[in-house]
Enzyme design. Sequence first.
Site, PDB file in Angstrom:
ATOM      1  CB  CYS A 233       1.142   2.264  -4.726  1.00 19.40           C
ATOM      2  SG  CYS A 233       1.880   2.293  -6.377  1.00 19.40           S
ATOM      3  NE  ARG A 238      -1.946   4.298  -6.122  1.00 20.10           N
ATOM      4  CZ  ARG A 238      -2.926   3.607  -5.547  1.00 20.10           C
ATOM      5  NH1 ARG A 238      -3.856   4.246  -4.830  1.00 20.10           N
ATOM      6  NH2 ARG A 238      -3.005   2.303  -5.684  1.00 20.10           N
TER       7      ARG A 238
END
Length: 274
Positions: A233, A238
Site C-alpha cells: 500500500c 493497509r
Amino acid sequence: MANTLDSLPLILEPEQLEPLLGSPGLTLVDLCRTENYQAAHLPGAIHIPPGATQYGRPPAPGLLPDKSQLQAIVQHIGLRHDSHVVVYDDEGGGWAGRMIWLLDSIGFQRYSYLNGGLVAWHDEGRPLTREEPSVTPSDYDIQLRSEPTATLDQLQAELGDSALAIWDARSPQEYQGVRQTAMRNGHIPGAVNYEWTRAMDPSAGLRLRDLTVIKEELEALGLNADKHIVTHCQSHHRSGLTYLLGKALGFNMRAYAGSWGEWGNHPDTPIDQP
C-alpha cells in the site's frame, strides 16, 4: 490431551475465542489506537501501539523494524515458543495483519486473527476490561527470515516475470495516480488494484466478507494460488490485511514493506498510470 490452542484456525471468530480467554499459552495482542485500548480491551490483551510495528523512517516507515525493535516487541508480549498469538485491531485488520507479517518475519507461525477485531467483539457484547495484564518478559530469541518480504531491488528484478502478481491495496485514486501521496504517483507496472476495505463487511462488525466470494474477485484480477503475489500500500499498513487475507486463501504471499512511500519517492522506479 491435545492442547486446544494447537487447532485454532488462522481466521478466528469471536465465539471461538471467548471460551479460551485465560488459557495457558494464549497471547492476546491488541493493536488498536491507544485511547481505544485504554477505554476497553479484551481481557488479558497486551497493547502494542501500531506505530511500534513500523521502522518509522521516511520515506518508507513501513519497513521491517530492526532486530532490536523486534526483540523488544516479543519481550513486551511475553512471547514463548508454545504461545498461540491472537491479534486484533479496531479497523478491520490492517495493523493486525501487519503483526502477522512481523511474526512470519521472525519465524513464528502459531497465530490467529480475531475476525472483526474489537469492533465485532464489542458489537456482540462480549467481555471487555480496562485492566492491563501483568506480563512476564520473555527471553525468546528471534531469528529473522527474509522470505515474507520483497525488497525494492527484488521487485524491480522480478517485474515482467509471468509468475509474479502485484496486489496494490491502496485506493483506486492512489492507484490511478490522481491522489498525490509521493513525489511521483501511479502504480507499479503490472499491479492490480483491490482496495483493502473491499474485503470487509461493515454490517458484520468489519469481519472479512465471504472468503469464497473474495477469492473469485481476486482470481478475476489474476491473483491466485499459482502466482507469487507481492502486496503493498503506502506504508504496508493497509496491505497488512491483504497479506493476511492472501494467506487465509492459500496464496503465496510476500509484502513489499517499502510500499509506495519508497517506490513513489524513488527517482528511477518505473511507474504506470491508466
